[in-house]
Design an enzyme around this catalytic site. Structure first.
Site, PDB file in Angstrom:
ATOM      1  N   GLU A 145      -2.822  11.822   2.576  1.00 18.93           N
ATOM      2  CA  GLU A 145      -3.561  11.288   3.721  1.00 18.93           C
ATOM      3  C   GLU A 145      -3.338  12.164   4.940  1.00 18.93           C
ATOM      4  O   GLU A 145      -2.248  12.684   5.166  1.00 18.93           O
ATOM      5  CB  GLU A 145      -3.123   9.855   4.030  1.00 18.93           C
ATOM      6  CG  GLU A 145      -3.970   9.166   5.088  1.00 18.93           C
ATOM      7  CD  GLU A 145      -3.564   7.720   5.322  1.00 18.93           C
ATOM      8  OE1 GLU A 145      -4.441   6.923   5.694  1.00 18.93           O
ATOM      9  OE2 GLU A 145      -2.380   7.384   5.133  1.00 18.93           O
TER      10      GLU A 145
ATOM     11  N   GLU B  92       0.860  -1.185   0.000  1.00 20.39           N
ATOM     12  CA  GLU B  92       0.000   0.000   0.000  1.00 20.39           C
ATOM     13  C   GLU B  92       0.892   1.229   0.000  1.00 20.39           C
ATOM     14  O   GLU B  92       1.878   1.292   0.737  1.00 20.39           O
ATOM     15  CB  GLU B  92      -0.898   0.001   1.236  1.00 20.39           C
ATOM     16  CG  GLU B  92      -1.743   1.263   1.410  1.00 20.39           C
ATOM     17  CD  GLU B  92      -2.622   1.196   2.655  1.00 20.39           C
ATOM     18  OE1 GLU B  92      -3.015   0.077   3.062  1.00 20.39           O
ATOM     19  OE2 GLU B  92      -2.919   2.269   3.228  1.00 20.39           O
TER      20      GLU B  92
END
Length: 317
Positions: free
Chosen positions: A141, A136
Site C-alpha cells: 500500500e 485488516e
C-alpha cells in the site's frame, strides 16, 4: 567428549533446526487460469471515499481494465477519459477473493505494482467482515509519489503489538493500538527498501510479498525478483530461513482481532489517505485539488495497474 553424548551435543548445536518444523500446505492458487472463478469483482461505493468508480466485471473486461496478458493477470484503471471532478470518479477495478482464511501464509508474485503517481492509492490487502472487528492486513500500500511500501494492521481496540523475536527491518508509524480512534489509522510499518513499492518496484523487475499470519504473530517479507528464496520458487516455503521481515507484529491476541479474511486488490484515487495528505505533498503544486488533478490528467495513470503472476495461499500447521 564421550561418544555417548555426541548426538545430544550435535542436536544442541543445531538449535531451532532440530525442533519440529512448521509445515505449509498449498490450499489455493490464484493465477491466469482461474482468476475470475476465485475472485469477485466488487462494483461498490468506495469505503475509503475515493474519487473512483468501481466498475462491474463486464465493464472492466470491455474497457480492458481486467484481462490476462500471457500468463499474467492485469488489473488497471481508465487512463484515457477526461472527467468531471465533481462526478463519480475514474473507472477502476476492485477484486475480493471468494475464499476467506483463518491463519495462512500468503505469497504474492507480482510483476508490476501501480506506479507512484499523484492521486493514486493502490493496495493489496486482506480484510475480515464487520470491519474493523475482524481485522485488516495491508500488505502492499502507498499513496501519491511513495516508493516505500507501508504495511498496516487495522483492528478493533485492544491490539497493541510489540516487535516479534528477531526484529524487523521497517520503521513503525501510526498508533500503538491498531484499533485506536476506530481503527482508521492503524499501526503501520514503513519498509526500509527503496524498491518495495510503486515505480521503483517496477523498475527493479517486480518481486514477491509473503505474509505469515498465525495465532502468535503477523509478519510480512518483501523480496525483489532477483533475490526470491529458492524454497518459494520451488513451492516449499520455509519462512524460518527468510531473514528479517519488513514488519513483525507480536504480542496481540491475533485470533480475537483477525478472522475470516479475504484477499483484495484495488486501485482508488484521493480519498481518506491520498486525498488527506495531498495538500502537504508536492502534488499540490501541480493542482490544489486531488480530484481535479485525477479528472483532468488521464495520461498520468497509464502505469496504474497490477500485473500479477500468482497468489498462493498455504495452510499453517
Amino acid at each position: 567428549m564421550s561418544l555417548t553424548y555426541l548426538p545430544l551435543f550435535i542436536t544442541l548445536l543445531r538449535g531451532a533446526s532440530a525442533l519440529p518444523a512448521t509445515s505449509y500446505s498449498l490450499i489455493d492458487t490464484y493465477d491466469y487460469t482461474n482468476w475470475l472463478s476465485k475472485f469477485s469483482v466488487q462494483s461498490i461505493s468506495d469505503p475509503t471515499h475515493g474519487y473512483v468508480n468501481y466498475v462491474t466485471q463486464a465493464q472492466a473486461q470491455s474497457e480492458g481494465l481486467l484481462k490476462t496478458v500471457g500468463n499474467q493477470v492485469y488489473i488497471g484503471v481508465d487512463s484515457t477519459s477526461h472527467l468531471d471532478p465533481n462526478g463519480v470518479g475514474r473507472d477502476s477495478v476492485r477484486l475480493q477473493s471468494n475464499p476467506s482464511y483463518n491463519h495462512a501464509l500468503v505469497i504474492a508474485d507480482i510483476a508490476h505494482i501501480p506506479g507512484s503517481d499523484c492521486g493514486a492509492w493502490p493496495a493489496f490487502w486482506m480484510v475480515g467482515p464487520n470491519w474493523p472487528n475482524e481485522g485488516e492486513i495491508d500488505i502492499v500500500e502507498g499513496v501519491n509519489l511513495n516508493t516505500y511500501d507501508q504495511v498496516t494492521l487495522h483492528t478493533s481496540s485492544g491490539c497493541v503489538p510489540s516487535v516479534g523475536s528477531g526484529g524487523m527491518s521497517g520503521t513503525s508509524t501510526g498508533n500503538a493500538d491498531c484499533g485506536a480512534s476506530g481503527g482508521y489509522t492503524g499501526c503501520g510499518v514503513v519498509s526500509g527498501s527503496a524498491t518495495s513499492y510503486g515505480t521503483a518496484f517496477n523498475a527493479n523487475g517486480g518481486g514477491v510479498y509473503a505474509t505469515l499470519w498465525t495465532s502468535s504473530g503477523i509478519e510480512v517479507w518483501y523480496f525483489p525478483e532477483n533475490s526470491v528464496p529458492g524454497d518459494i520458487k520451488s513451492g516449499t516455503p520455509n519462512p524460518a530461513g527468510w531473514g528479517q521481515p519488513i514488519a513483525n507484529y507480536a504480542g496481540c491476541n491475533f485470533d480475537a482481532h483477525f478472522q475470516n479474511m479475504n484477499i483484495i486488490f484495488d486501485i482508488t484515487f484521493c480519498g481518506d489517505w491520498a486525498g488527506s495528505v495531498w495538500s502537504s505533498s508536492s502534488c499540490a503544486s501541480i493542482n490544489p485539488s486531488c480530484p481535479a488533478y485525477v479528472a483532468s490528467e488521464p495520461q498520468s495513470f497509464a502505469d496504474q495497474y497490477w500485473l500479477v503472476n500468482s497468489v498462493k495461499v498455504y495452510s499453517v500447521s
